[in-house]
Design an enzyme around this catalytic site. Structure first.
Site, mmCIF file in Angstrom:
data_model
loop_
_atom_site.group_PDB
_atom_site.id
_atom_site.type_symbol
_atom_site.label_atom_id
_atom_site.label_comp_id
_atom_site.label_asym_id
_atom_site.label_seq_id
_atom_site.Cartn_x
_atom_site.Cartn_y
_atom_site.Cartn_z
ATOM 1 N N ASP A 45 0.823 -1.203 0.000
ATOM 2 C CA ASP A 45 0.000 0.000 0.000
ATOM 3 C C ASP A 45 0.861 1.259 0.000
ATOM 4 O O ASP A 45 0.465 2.286 -0.558
ATOM 5 C CB ASP A 45 -0.926 0.004 1.221
ATOM 6 C CG ASP A 45 -2.109 -0.934 1.051
ATOM 7 O OD1 ASP A 45 -2.405 -1.317 -0.098
ATOM 8 O OD2 ASP A 45 -2.738 -1.289 2.066
ATOM 9 N N GLY A 46 2.045 1.214 0.606
ATOM 10 C CA GLY A 46 2.934 2.368 0.592
ATOM 11 C C GLY A 46 3.343 2.764 -0.821
ATOM 12 O O GLY A 46 3.423 3.952 -1.150
ATOM 13 N N ALA A 86 -6.527 2.430 7.798
ATOM 14 C CA ALA A 86 -5.077 2.494 8.029
ATOM 15 C C ALA A 86 -4.799 2.986 9.455
ATOM 16 O O ALA A 86 -5.319 2.436 10.412
ATOM 17 C CB ALA A 86 -4.435 3.387 6.963
ATOM 18 N N TYR A 87 -4.000 4.019 9.602
ATOM 19 C CA TYR A 87 -3.575 4.506 10.916
ATOM 20 C C TYR A 87 -4.775 4.890 11.784
ATOM 21 O O TYR A 87 -4.810 4.635 12.989
ATOM 22 C CB TYR A 87 -2.638 5.692 10.724
ATOM 23 C CG TYR A 87 -1.890 6.172 11.949
ATOM 24 C CD1 TYR A 87 -1.928 5.482 13.158
ATOM 25 C CD2 TYR A 87 -1.111 7.330 11.882
ATOM 26 C CE1 TYR A 87 -1.228 5.939 14.274
ATOM 27 C CE2 TYR A 87 -0.403 7.785 12.982
ATOM 28 C CZ TYR A 87 -0.474 7.083 14.182
ATOM 29 O OH TYR A 87 0.221 7.538 15.266
ATOM 30 N N SER A 88 -5.773 5.518 11.173
ATOM 31 C CA SER A 88 -6.955 5.934 11.921
ATOM 32 C C SER A 88 -7.626 4.749 12.605
ATOM 33 O O SER A 88 -8.015 4.828 13.781
ATOM 34 C CB SER A 88 -7.945 6.651 10.994
ATOM 35 O OG SER A 88 -9.124 7.006 11.683
#
Length: 284
Positions: free
Chosen positions: A68-69, A183-185
């Site tokens: 994904d990056g 993701a991060y959230s």
């Protein structure tokens, strides 16, 4: 399709094995094949040429090979010209990817025009210092304001036009698109949001005080963030890649972008099927 760029991550695609296979496949279908990185050319078939940012406007598609990056990096280039991304998963999870390594036969379907476009919302992010824009970028996943290498509580005044403002104290705050909600959230306790809705998700990181839950905001709201003068070191990171040090008097502006990321889709998988499969794979 006549012109396709390969956007490969050699740390994921070891030996560029998948990249070479796709290059050969596209070349056999009379597609002109390009690579975005000159350093990859000696390791790819002779017919692969270099194409830079200025050539993006004439690409029919960009094939990403990585996780994904890699997709997030490519999205900032592709969104400028609405160039669709064909995402091949050579990473671990690959939430955004369309194809796995055993699905290259689907390129025949793509080249015949049998696909759909999946358009994803993005965020415009900028930092204004003394009236001058000193940083600007745009995000497919998220923009994160967080503390520096020394762990200290930071305080941020967040204004959401025209509804008002709030003070968030903690390790920082995440502003995510619906695509970035997984993701991060999500890792910080935020909700999972369907990727096609018009929302911005604001998720505090390890918050202290009243505002200890995520907010789902109308995507058309303009968000302004101002650090309190007594805050510690603060960094703004966009999609885990672009990063800038934020000073106490800076103003951070976040809003829905006019740009979108277009993913080329060939399969009829529902968002919930993908979510269940990918999240289950993270457990092992």
């Amino acid at each position: 399709m006549t012109d396709v760029m390969l956007f490969a991550n050699p740390s994921r695609d070891i030996g560029l094995a998948a990249t070479k296979e796709i290059a050969e496949l596209l070349h056999s279908k009379n597609v002109r094949v390009y690579a975005n990185d000159k350093e990859l050319l000696p390791h790819l078939p002779h017919f692969v040429r270099y194409a830079g940012v200025d050539d993006m406007s004439r690409m029919d598609a960009v094939v990403t090979l990585g996780g994904d990056g890699t997709i997030l990096k490519a999205s900032r280039l592709c969104a400028v010209h609405s160039t669709p991304i064909i995402a091949v998963n050579v990473g671990k999870i690959g939430f955004l990817a369309e194809l796995e390594l055993d699905e290259f036969s689907l390129f025949d379907q793509i080249l015949s025009g049998d696909y759909s476009l999946d358009k994803r919302m993005m965020l415009d992010v900028s930092v204004v210092r003394n009236g001058e824009t000193v940083f600007s970028s745009f995000a497919l996943n998220d923009a994160v304001l967080s503390t520096g290498p020394i762990s200290r509580i930071i305080q941020l005044d967040v204004s959401v036009e025209p509804t008002g403002s709030m003070c968030i104290r903690g390790d920082g705050v995440i502003f995510a698109t619906p695509t970035g909600s997984t993701a991060y959230s999500m890792a910080a306790g935020g909700p999972i949001v369907e990727p096609w809705v018009n929302n911005t998700i604001m998720t505090p990181i390890c918050p202290h005080g009243l505002y200890d839950r995520s907010f789902i905001l109308n995507g058309d709201r303009k968000i302004t963030v101002r650090p309190f003068s007594q805050s510690g070191e603060i960094f703004l990171t966009v999609d885990g890649d672009d990063s800038v040090h934020v000073e106490n008097q800076d103003i951070i502006n976040i809003k829905k972008s006019d740009r979108v990321t277009c993913f080329l889709r060939t399969k009829d998988n529902s968002f919930y099927d993908i979510l269940t499969r990918k999240l289950s794979s993270m457990m092992f």
